[in-house]
Design a protein around this motif. Structure first.
Motif, PDB file in Angstrom:
ATOM      1  N   LEU A  53      28.217  -8.568  66.754  1.00 34.60           N
ATOM      2  CA  LEU A  53      27.864  -7.937  68.013  1.00 34.60           C
ATOM      3  C   LEU A  53      29.040  -7.975  68.985  1.00 34.60           C
ATOM      4  N   LYS A  54      29.321  -6.856  69.599  1.00 34.08           N
ATOM      5  CA  LYS A  54      30.281  -6.785  70.688  1.00 34.08           C
ATOM      6  C   LYS A  54      29.491  -6.630  71.987  1.00 34.08           C
ATOM      7  N   GLU A  55      30.182  -6.738  73.131  1.00 27.00           N
ATOM      8  CA  GLU A  55      29.441  -6.623  74.383  1.00 27.00           C
ATOM      9  C   GLU A  55      30.284  -6.042  75.500  1.00 27.00           C
ATOM     10  N   LEU A  56      29.589  -5.422  76.433  1.00 26.34           N
ATOM     11  CA  LEU A  56      30.187  -4.847  77.631  1.00 26.34           C
ATOM     12  C   LEU A  56      29.266  -5.193  78.792  1.00 26.34           C
ATOM     13  N   LYS A  57      29.813  -5.810  79.856  1.00 23.21           N
ATOM     14  CA  LYS A  57      29.004  -6.258  80.989  1.00 23.21           C
ATOM     15  C   LYS A  57      29.171  -5.289  82.157  1.00 23.21           C
ATOM     16  N   LEU A  58      28.044  -4.868  82.738  1.00 23.38           N
ATOM     17  CA  LEU A  58      28.053  -3.893  83.821  1.00 23.38           C
ATOM     18  C   LEU A  58      27.260  -4.463  84.997  1.00 23.38           C
TER      19      LEU A  58
END
Length: 506
Positions: A53-58
């Motif tokens: 899993l990769k992630e991007l925080k917004l």
């Protein structure tokens, strides 16, 4: 609570807040969750080609911006996530959250998380993304068979931690279903069960597995001199697309819980030559109109189930290209380790490649056998039969593996000889006790390089109907070819360990 009956403790907290099942989540619902739970950010997760899993925080800065994020997604660099598949000059991809996957991040308070799908510049699902390949393969299967394909996975892993007091020791290879105080990591396992249940809704059970290593000997400082206990988390059947996500999320949860407790979780196929390896056994279940059709009314395997077995036999050797992708995978696939080495199927036998386990097909309401005073009759699901593929391990690229298994199932219903294949590869009795029973059956690949050759030979089985792009097949072939260690040439124990431990974080 209301009619939906969300009174159980391990329900997704978002479902509790909204009083509705995840499949009914709407964009507007998340604004309520954000307000009620004081959410500060949204985190997008997506599975890359390395299977993690990769992630991007917004950040959540306004209701308008939040709706924009949830309605339009965000863009990412596809050339970094899919190295060797997409070029730098056409690298942008959209990641779009799938609402039903929403969960509260247990490791990042204040975050509302989603699993995302990859979309191209034209707003279409990216054909090379593993989850989209699985979606395409399932659509092909469902359209051509009018059946539903469900799956469950068994995640085996070792927890590695500092050695404590030498009390209640476990003998090697005798830790199966052990309880405390012999089992040492019950608190960690309980936390894994709780979090995985809340997020995926699909945990069946967890337990101590066979493997136990009193002292690891390794060149890697993080594990040298430490103790390792093997555990297993098994899921309940879900649609095969949902199960792929559940397995990837499950591995993510296991690693994070272990890290918070100051220990390391590893899914490496083989951690010690004398200890059990980490498998990722996958069960398939055929349903029609939501009902299991794997057994006939007389208790015998249905024609559909037999076809499914025939398809797995056809694809079995090439499936190692997605389910056994590191060199140590082939140190696990050896005789006398409850791991398959040849292509055959058998009932109950744990050394078979394809196993037909007990499925409650000819028995029901078993409680009354040992509790004859019980007055009520339980009218539950009386058919729970599955078919199990036992070759995959902890290195598996889960979405691609399940996509390949789905293609094998679709092939089985298209090709008339799938029934004959299942009969040809069936072994009755204990193959371990009678080696002659299996000596004529074909061997599984014995290395990553052999697996790559089989995949090239059988690539049409995956590329047909344009399900697996040729670029993905070439990528996997090249990945396997890089694992060009000759296991037969290594005789010294320290060299074997070096091969095993290089994939500690696979």
């Amino acid at each position: 609570m209301s009619s939906n009956n969300f009174s159980y403790s391990l329900i997704n907290p978002i479902s509790v807040v909204l009083d509705k099942p995840s499949k009914d989540f709407q964009r507007g619902d998340f604004l309520k969750v954000i307000k009620k739970k004081n959410i500060e950010r949204i985190t997008f997760h997506y599975t890359a080609m390395d299977g993690r899993l990769k992630e991007l925080k917004l950040p959540v800065t306004s209701s308008h911006n939040t709706e924009l994020i949830l309605a339009e997604g965000e863009r990412v660099d596809g050339s970094s996530l899919f190295k060797g598949i997409i070029d730098n000059d056409v690298s942008d991809l959209y990641v779009m959250p799938e609402y039903k996957t929403a969960f509260l991040n247990p490791f990042d308070k204040g975050s509302l998380d989603f699993i995302c799908r990859y979309l191209t510049k034209d707003g279409e699902r990216a054909c090379f993304a593993p989850d989209n390949i699985l979606a395409k393969s399932y659509k092909l299967f469902h359209v051509n068979t009018e059946l539903e394909l469900y799956a469950l996975g068994e995640l085996e892993f070792y927890l590695v931690r500092d050695k404590g007091q030498n009390l209640y020791s476990i003998l090697p290879q005798e830790a199966y279903h052990e309880s405390a105080p012999f089992r040492k990591n019950g608190d960690i396992l309980n936390e894994i069960i709780r979090l995985t249940s809340e997020i995926t809704g699909a945990v069946k059970y967890a337990h101590s597995e066979v493997g136990f290593i009193e002292t690891i000997e390794s060149e890697i400082e993080q594990i040298n001199g430490k103790q390792a206990e093997q555990l297993e988390l098994e899921f309940s059947t879900k649609s095969i697309e949902e199960m792929a996500d559940a397995l990837v999320v499950g591995r993510w949860i296991i690693r994070n819980v272990a890290y918070q407790h100051g220990c390391l979780a590893t899914f490496v196929p083989k951690l010690d030559e004398n200890a059990a390896g980490n498998g990722l056994h996958v069960h398939l279940e055929l349903k029609k109109d939501g009902k299991n059709i794997m057994r006939n009314m007389d208790g015998k395997l249905s024609e559909e189930a037999i076809r499914l077995i025939g398809g797995l036999c056809k694809y079995a050797d090439s499936l190692t290209a997605f389910g056994n992708i590191v060199t140590s995978s082939y140190l696990r696939l050896v005789p006398d380790q409850e791991a398959p080495t040849r292509i055959y199927c058998s009932e109950l036998n744990r050394s078979a490649l394809i196993r037909i386990p007990l499925g409650w097909s000819n028995v029901y309401d078993l409680a009354r056998v040992v509790n004859p005073h019980e007055e009520s009759i339980f009218e539950g699901a009386r058919r729970r039969q599955t078919v199990e593929l036992r070759s995959p391990d902890g290195s598996s690229l889960v979405h691609l593996l399940l996509a390949g298994m789905t293609m094998s199932a679709e092939w089985a219903f298209k090709e008339s000889n799938s029934l004959k294949l299942a009969e040809k590869f069936y072994v009755k009795g204990n193959s371990v006790q009678d080696e002659e029973n299996i000596s004529d059956f074909p061997m599984l690949p014995a290395s990553c390089v052999e697996s790559s050759k089989v995949l090239l030979e059988k690539r049409e089985l995956y590329e047909r109907e344009r399900i697996f792009p040729s670029s993905v097949i070439e990528y996997i072939v090249n990945l396997l070819k890089k694992e060009n260690y000759d296991l037969k040439g290594y005789e010294r124990l320290d060299e074997i360990k070096r091969i095993m431990h290089k994939d500690l974080y696979c």
